[in-house]
Design an enzyme around this catalytic site. Structure first.
Site, PDB file in Angstrom:
ATOM      1  N   ASP A  82       9.085   9.544  -9.471  1.00 36.00           N
ATOM      2  CA  ASP A  82      10.202   8.953 -10.207  1.00 36.00           C
ATOM      3  C   ASP A  82      10.161   9.299 -11.692  1.00 36.00           C
ATOM      4  OD1 ASP A  82       7.927   7.413 -10.661  1.00 36.00           O
ATOM      5  OD2 ASP A  82       8.700   5.622  -9.699  1.00 36.00           O
ATOM      6  N   ASN A  90       6.376  -6.799  -7.413  1.00 36.00           N
ATOM      7  CA  ASN A  90       7.390  -7.310  -6.474  1.00 36.00           C
ATOM      8  C   ASN A  90       7.458  -6.478  -5.186  1.00 36.00           C
ATOM      9  OD1 ASN A  90       8.552  -4.952  -7.338  1.00 36.00           O
ATOM     10  ND2 ASN A  90      10.450  -5.875  -8.117  1.00 36.00           N
ATOM     11  N   HIS A 114       7.651  -3.166  -4.998  1.00 38.65           N
ATOM     12  CA  HIS A 114       8.379  -1.891  -5.039  1.00 38.65           C
ATOM     13  C   HIS A 114       7.427  -0.712  -4.882  1.00 38.65           C
ATOM     14  CE1 HIS A 114       8.157  -1.806  -9.732  1.00 38.65           C
ATOM     15  NE2 HIS A 114       7.370  -0.846  -9.313  1.00 38.65           N
ATOM     16  N   GLU A 143      13.292  -0.797  -5.455  1.00 40.76           N
ATOM     17  CA  GLU A 143      13.169  -2.230  -5.686  1.00 40.76           C
ATOM     18  C   GLU A 143      13.518  -3.011  -4.412  1.00 40.76           C
ATOM     19  OE1 GLU A 143      11.779  -3.279  -8.277  1.00 40.76           O
ATOM     20  OE2 GLU A 143      12.656  -2.595 -10.169  1.00 40.76           O
TER      21      GLU A 143
HETATM   22  N1  GLP Z   1       7.453   3.377 -10.710  1.00 36.34           N
HETATM   23  C1  GLP Z   1       6.095   3.004 -10.916  1.00 36.34           C
HETATM   24  C2  GLP Z   1       5.422   2.826  -9.587  1.00 36.34           C
HETATM   25  O1  GLP Z   1       5.349   4.091  -8.936  1.00 36.34           O
HETATM   26  C3  GLP Z   1       4.043   2.227  -9.767  1.00 36.34           C
HETATM   27  O2  GLP Z   1       3.414   2.129  -8.527  1.00 36.34           O
HETATM   28  C4  GLP Z   1       4.160   0.860 -10.385  1.00 36.34           C
HETATM   29  C5  GLP Z   1       2.814   0.168 -10.573  1.00 36.34           C
HETATM   30  O3  GLP Z   1       2.271   0.478 -11.816  1.00 36.34           O
HETATM   31  P1  GLP Z   1       0.809   0.124 -12.268  1.00 36.34           P
HETATM   32  O4  GLP Z   1      -0.070   1.107 -11.568  1.00 36.34           O
HETATM   33  O5  GLP Z   1       0.815   0.342 -13.751  1.00 36.34           O
HETATM   34  O6  GLP Z   1       0.547  -1.261 -11.863  1.00 36.34           O
HETATM   35  O7  GLP Z   1       4.777   1.006 -11.645  1.00 36.34           O
HETATM   36  C6  GLP Z   1       5.945   1.765 -11.794  1.00 36.34           C
HETATM   37  O8  GLP Z   1       6.988   0.873 -11.712  1.00 36.34           O
END
Ligand code: GLP
Length: 231
Positions: free
Chosen positions: A65, A131, A133, A138
């Site tokens: 993404d 949440n 995702h 989402e």
């Molecule tokens: N789009 C990304 C996800 O791909 C990732 O898994 C998530 C968790 O992030 P973190 O590893 O910082 O908890 O954050 C973002 O929103």
């Protein structure tokens, strides 16, 4: 027959070592396309990979993404994160990520999905949002979704805005591989660390499969490895 493995680790360092060893095996058996994720969860993993002698020169990488409106030169873009954390340290055959400043968003989504179709992903790394995702899919996103423009939820904006300076506005939209795109990967390695991810992991390990918890779709995937410290 499906494969669902949980590896409990004591530290993210241990997770990193396990992943480097797994990738070494996969490279021996011809790994050619790797799906990569961003987020703080991935940082120790990329450090471990960067310090290893693994050779990715024959591997094509795809990221999940990218924020809409951020160029790859913006330090908050996922392209910048990947260059800084991994691609500047390890040579890949090709690296792909959605173009955050593409003029035509629909075309950009189609372009990306076509590229994915040409290079089916062997192993997809995933983190998870608080949440539930995955990538930026989402709660409520269709399990059939392909690469699309996602509107971020308030909770995701709140969590991720910590990385943006006060004067900057965090984008409220992002390109994301869809849940359908992610499910096409042959194998998935999901990483989740810390209490904040417990609700999402509970949903994954519970009985329900629901679009309200995108992570639960992984119960339908034929090959998932969860690496976690959440017991
Ligand atoms: N789009 C990304 C996800 O791909 C990732 O898994 C998530 C968790 O992030 P973190 O590893 O910082 O908890 O954050 C973002 O929103």
């Amino acid at each position: 027959m499906s494969f669902f493995e949980i590896i409990y680790v004591g530290s993210q360092q241990e997770a990193s070592t396990i992943i480097v060893n797994k990738l070494e095996e996969e490279l021996k058996s011809g790994l050619s396309s790797l799906g990569l994720a961003t987020g703080s969860t991935m940082i120790p993993i990329y450090n471990g990979i960067a310090e290893s002698n693994l050779d990715f020169s024959q591997v094509t990488a795809f990221n999940l993404d990218e924020y809409i409106g951020l160029a790859s030169t913006n330090k908050n873009s996922f392209a910048f994160f990947m260059n800084e954390r991994l691609f500047s340290k390890k040579l890949f055959k090709e690296t792909h990520i959605q173009n955050g400043i593409a003029e035509d968003k629909q075309l950009e989504c189609e372009r990306y999905e076509k590229k994915l179709d040409r290079h089916p992903i062997d192993i997809q790394f995933l983190g998870v949002g608080e949440n539930g995702h995955i990538a930026f899919n989402e709660p409520g996103t269709s399990f059939d979704s392909l690469t699309h423009v996602a509107s971020l939820t308030d909770s995701t904006i709140e969590v991720n805005s910590q990385y943006f300076d006060d004067h900057e506005h965090m984008p409220t939209q992002a390109y994301t591989m869809g849940i359908g795109s992610i499910m096409k990967a042959k194998k998935i390695i999901l990483l989740a660390f810390g209490e904040k991810k417990r609700a999402a992991i509970d949903a994954l390990l519970g009985n329900n499969i629901t679009e309200q918890w995108p992570i639960t779709v992984l119960k339908k995937h034929p090959h998932v490895t969860l690496i976690t410290n959440i017991k």
